[in-house]
Design a protein around this motif. Structure first.
Motif, PDB file in Angstrom:
ATOM      1  N   GLN A  92       0.832  -1.206   0.000  1.00  0.00           N
ATOM      2  CA  GLN A  92       0.000   0.000   0.000  1.00  0.00           C
ATOM      3  C   GLN A  92       0.866   1.254   0.000  1.00  0.00           C
ATOM      4  O   GLN A  92       0.557   2.231  -0.690  1.00  0.00           O
ATOM      5  N   GLN A  93       1.938   1.233   0.768  1.00  0.00           N
ATOM      6  CA  GLN A  93       2.827   2.394   0.811  1.00  0.00           C
ATOM      7  C   GLN A  93       3.502   2.604  -0.547  1.00  0.00           C
ATOM      8  O   GLN A  93       3.638   3.745  -1.011  1.00  0.00           O
ATOM      9  N   ALA A  94       3.896   1.525  -1.197  1.00  0.00           N
ATOM     10  CA  ALA A  94       4.517   1.647  -2.522  1.00  0.00           C
ATOM     11  C   ALA A  94       3.512   2.189  -3.531  1.00  0.00           C
ATOM     12  O   ALA A  94       3.866   3.009  -4.382  1.00  0.00           O
ATOM     13  N   ALA A  95       2.258   1.752  -3.431  1.00  0.00           N
ATOM     14  CA  ALA A  95       1.224   2.263  -4.334  1.00  0.00           C
ATOM     15  C   ALA A  95       0.998   3.754  -4.107  1.00  0.00           C
ATOM     16  O   ALA A  95       0.813   4.522  -5.058  1.00  0.00           O
ATOM     17  N   LYS A 133      -5.685  14.273 -16.374  1.00  0.00           N
ATOM     18  CA  LYS A 133      -4.442  13.630 -16.828  1.00  0.00           C
ATOM     19  C   LYS A 133      -4.207  12.318 -16.092  1.00  0.00           C
ATOM     20  O   LYS A 133      -3.735  11.356 -16.684  1.00  0.00           O
ATOM     21  N   TYR A 134      -4.525  12.270 -14.800  1.00  0.00           N
ATOM     22  CA  TYR A 134      -4.299  11.037 -14.024  1.00  0.00           C
ATOM     23  C   TYR A 134      -5.241   9.931 -14.503  1.00  0.00           C
ATOM     24  O   TYR A 134      -4.842   8.781 -14.590  1.00  0.00           O
ATOM     25  N   ASP A 135      -6.469  10.308 -14.842  1.00  0.00           N
ATOM     26  CA  ASP A 135      -7.412   9.311 -15.364  1.00  0.00           C
ATOM     27  C   ASP A 135      -6.954   8.799 -16.728  1.00  0.00           C
ATOM     28  O   ASP A 135      -7.155   7.623 -17.050  1.00  0.00           O
ATOM     29  N   GLU A 136      -6.343   9.642 -17.539  1.00  0.00           N
ATOM     30  CA  GLU A 136      -5.847   9.222 -18.842  1.00  0.00           C
ATOM     31  C   GLU A 136      -4.695   8.234 -18.690  1.00  0.00           C
ATOM     32  O   GLU A 136      -4.582   7.276 -19.454  1.00  0.00           O
ATOM     33  N   LYS A 175       1.860   9.377  -5.858  1.00  0.00           N
ATOM     34  CA  LYS A 175       2.443  10.705  -5.619  1.00  0.00           C
ATOM     35  C   LYS A 175       3.409  11.086  -6.732  1.00  0.00           C
ATOM     36  O   LYS A 175       3.397  12.225  -7.211  1.00  0.00           O
ATOM     37  N   ASN A 176       4.237  10.127  -7.131  1.00  0.00           N
ATOM     38  CA  ASN A 176       5.205  10.404  -8.189  1.00  0.00           C
ATOM     39  C   ASN A 176       4.513  10.721  -9.515  1.00  0.00           C
ATOM     40  O   ASN A 176       4.930  11.624 -10.244  1.00  0.00           O
ATOM     41  N   LYS A 177       3.445   9.979  -9.828  1.00  0.00           N
ATOM     42  CA  LYS A 177       2.710  10.242 -11.072  1.00  0.00           C
ATOM     43  C   LYS A 177       2.096  11.638 -11.043  1.00  0.00           C
ATOM     44  O   LYS A 177       2.171  12.386 -12.031  1.00  0.00           O
ATOM     45  N   ILE A 178       1.483  11.987  -9.924  1.00  0.00           N
ATOM     46  CA  ILE A 178       0.862  13.314  -9.810  1.00  0.00           C
ATOM     47  C   ILE A 178       1.921  14.409  -9.909  1.00  0.00           C
ATOM     48  O   ILE A 178       1.712  15.436 -10.561  1.00  0.00           O
TER      49      ILE A 178
END
Length: 143
Positions: free
Chosen positions: A54-57, A138-141, A62-65
Protein backbone atom coordinates in the motif's frame (compact mmCIF):
# COMPACT_ATOMS: atom_id res chain seq x y z
CA UNK A 1 25.58 -49.81 55.30
CA UNK A 2 23.56 -48.93 52.21
CA UNK A 3 20.00 -49.93 52.03
CA UNK A 4 18.23 -50.01 48.69
CA UNK A 5 14.48 -50.03 48.67
CA UNK A 6 13.00 -51.62 45.65
CA UNK A 7 9.42 -51.12 44.78
CA UNK A 8 7.21 -53.72 43.38
CA UNK A 9 7.22 -54.10 39.63
CA UNK A 10 3.61 -52.86 39.28
CA UNK A 11 4.42 -49.54 40.93
CA UNK A 12 7.54 -49.15 38.83
CA UNK A 13 5.57 -49.86 35.67
CA UNK A 14 2.84 -47.35 36.61
CA UNK A 15 5.44 -44.64 37.29
CA UNK A 16 7.12 -45.31 33.92
CA UNK A 17 3.79 -45.17 32.08
CA UNK A 18 2.83 -41.91 33.84
CA UNK A 19 6.28 -40.44 33.02
CA UNK A 20 5.98 -41.39 29.36
CA UNK A 21 2.44 -39.96 29.18
CA UNK A 22 3.68 -36.71 30.81
CA UNK A 23 6.55 -36.43 28.32
CA UNK A 24 4.20 -37.09 25.38
CA UNK A 25 1.76 -34.48 26.72
CA UNK A 26 4.61 -31.93 27.04
CA UNK A 27 5.67 -32.57 23.42
CA UNK A 28 2.09 -32.17 22.19
CA UNK A 29 1.67 -28.91 24.17
CA UNK A 30 4.99 -27.63 22.79
CA UNK A 31 3.93 -28.54 19.23
CA UNK A 32 0.65 -26.62 19.49
CA UNK A 33 2.40 -23.65 21.12
CA UNK A 34 4.98 -23.44 18.33
CA UNK A 35 2.39 -23.88 15.58
CA UNK A 36 0.40 -20.95 17.03
CA UNK A 37 3.56 -18.89 17.21
CA UNK A 38 4.45 -19.65 13.57
CA UNK A 39 0.89 -18.84 12.48
CA UNK A 40 1.07 -15.48 14.25
CA UNK A 41 4.45 -14.76 12.68
CA UNK A 42 3.07 -15.60 9.23
CA UNK A 43 0.07 -13.30 9.78
CA UNK A 44 2.35 -10.50 10.97
CA UNK A 45 4.61 -10.94 7.94
CA UNK A 46 1.61 -10.90 5.60
CA UNK A 47 0.31 -7.74 7.27
CA UNK A 48 3.69 -6.03 6.90
CA UNK A 49 3.82 -7.05 3.24
CA UNK A 50 0.36 -5.59 2.60
CA UNK A 51 1.36 -2.33 4.31
CA UNK A 52 4.50 -2.11 2.21
CA UNK A 53 2.47 -2.73 -0.94
CA UNK A 54 0.00 0.00 0.00
CA UNK A 55 2.83 2.39 0.81
CA UNK A 56 4.52 1.65 -2.52
CA UNK A 57 1.22 2.26 -4.33
CA UNK A 58 0.85 5.59 -2.52
CA UNK A 59 4.39 6.61 -3.44
CA UNK A 60 3.77 5.62 -7.03
CA UNK A 61 0.60 7.72 -7.12
CA UNK A 62 2.44 10.71 -5.62
CA UNK A 63 5.20 10.40 -8.19
CA UNK A 64 2.71 10.24 -11.07
CA UNK A 65 0.86 13.31 -9.81
CA UNK A 66 4.14 15.18 -9.33
CA UNK A 67 5.19 14.37 -12.91
CA UNK A 68 1.80 15.48 -14.23
CA UNK A 69 2.08 18.81 -12.39
CA UNK A 70 5.65 19.33 -13.58
CA UNK A 71 4.67 18.68 -17.21
CA UNK A 72 1.68 20.99 -16.90
CA UNK A 73 3.90 23.79 -15.55
CA UNK A 74 6.31 23.21 -18.43
CA UNK A 75 3.46 23.43 -20.94
CA UNK A 76 2.10 26.62 -19.38
CA UNK A 77 5.52 28.26 -19.37
CA UNK A 78 6.07 27.24 -22.99
CA UNK A 79 2.71 28.74 -23.99
CA UNK A 80 3.55 32.06 -22.33
CA UNK A 81 7.16 32.08 -23.44
CA UNK A 82 9.99 31.28 -21.07
CA UNK A 83 11.65 34.67 -21.44
CA UNK A 84 8.48 36.47 -20.26
CA UNK A 85 8.03 34.42 -17.08
CA UNK A 86 9.32 36.00 -13.88
CA UNK A 87 8.18 33.48 -11.28
CA UNK A 88 6.30 30.18 -11.00
CA UNK A 89 4.85 28.87 -7.74
CA UNK A 90 2.39 26.22 -6.65
CA UNK A 91 0.08 27.60 -4.00
CA UNK A 92 -3.00 25.77 -2.65
CA UNK A 93 -3.74 23.56 -5.69
CA UNK A 94 -3.01 26.36 -8.15
CA UNK A 95 -0.07 27.14 -10.40
CA UNK A 96 0.71 30.84 -10.07
CA UNK A 97 2.72 32.29 -12.95
CA UNK A 98 3.97 35.87 -12.79
CA UNK A 99 4.80 37.36 -16.22
CA UNK A 100 6.01 40.62 -17.69
CA UNK A 101 3.22 43.17 -18.34
CA UNK A 102 3.56 43.02 -22.14
CA UNK A 103 3.28 39.21 -22.43
CA UNK A 104 0.84 37.64 -24.88
CA UNK A 105 -1.20 35.14 -22.85
CA UNK A 106 -3.86 34.33 -25.46
CA UNK A 107 -2.54 30.79 -26.04
CA UNK A 108 -2.65 30.09 -22.30
CA UNK A 109 -6.18 31.43 -21.95
CA UNK A 110 -7.34 29.37 -24.93
CA UNK A 111 -5.81 26.16 -23.51
CA UNK A 112 -7.05 26.49 -19.94
CA UNK A 113 -10.16 28.61 -20.42
CA UNK A 114 -11.97 29.28 -17.15
CA UNK A 115 -9.41 27.28 -15.18
CA UNK A 116 -6.92 30.12 -15.71
CA UNK A 117 -7.58 33.22 -13.66
CA UNK A 118 -5.75 36.29 -14.99
CA UNK A 119 -4.97 39.46 -13.08
CA UNK A 120 -3.32 42.30 -14.97
CA UNK A 121 -1.51 45.07 -13.12
CA UNK A 122 0.87 47.76 -14.26
CA UNK A 123 3.88 45.85 -12.95
CA UNK A 124 3.02 42.32 -14.07
CA UNK A 125 0.44 39.74 -15.12
CA UNK A 126 -0.50 37.02 -12.62
CA UNK A 127 -2.03 33.83 -13.93
CA UNK A 128 -3.49 31.18 -11.59
CA UNK A 129 -4.25 27.79 -13.13
CA UNK A 130 -6.40 25.36 -11.13
CA UNK A 131 -4.58 22.04 -10.79
CA UNK A 132 -7.51 20.01 -9.55
CA UNK A 133 -9.19 19.48 -12.92
CA UNK A 134 -5.92 19.22 -14.80
CA UNK A 135 -4.52 16.50 -12.53
CA UNK A 136 -7.80 14.59 -12.42
CA UNK A 137 -8.11 14.50 -16.20
CA UNK A 138 -4.44 13.63 -16.83
CA UNK A 139 -4.30 11.04 -14.02
CA UNK A 140 -7.41 9.31 -15.36
CA UNK A 141 -5.85 9.22 -18.84
CA UNK A 142 -2.66 7.59 -17.49
CA UNK A 143 -4.54 4.88 -15.63
Amino acid sequence: MIIAVKRTSKKRLIIKVISIIAVIFMFIAYYFHMSDKFAQDAKQEQLNEMQQTQQAAKENKKNKIEKIIYREVENAVDLVGQLNVRNVKIIANKIVIVCDPNTNIDALVVRYGTMALVKRTIDDIKIAIDLKYVVESKYDENN
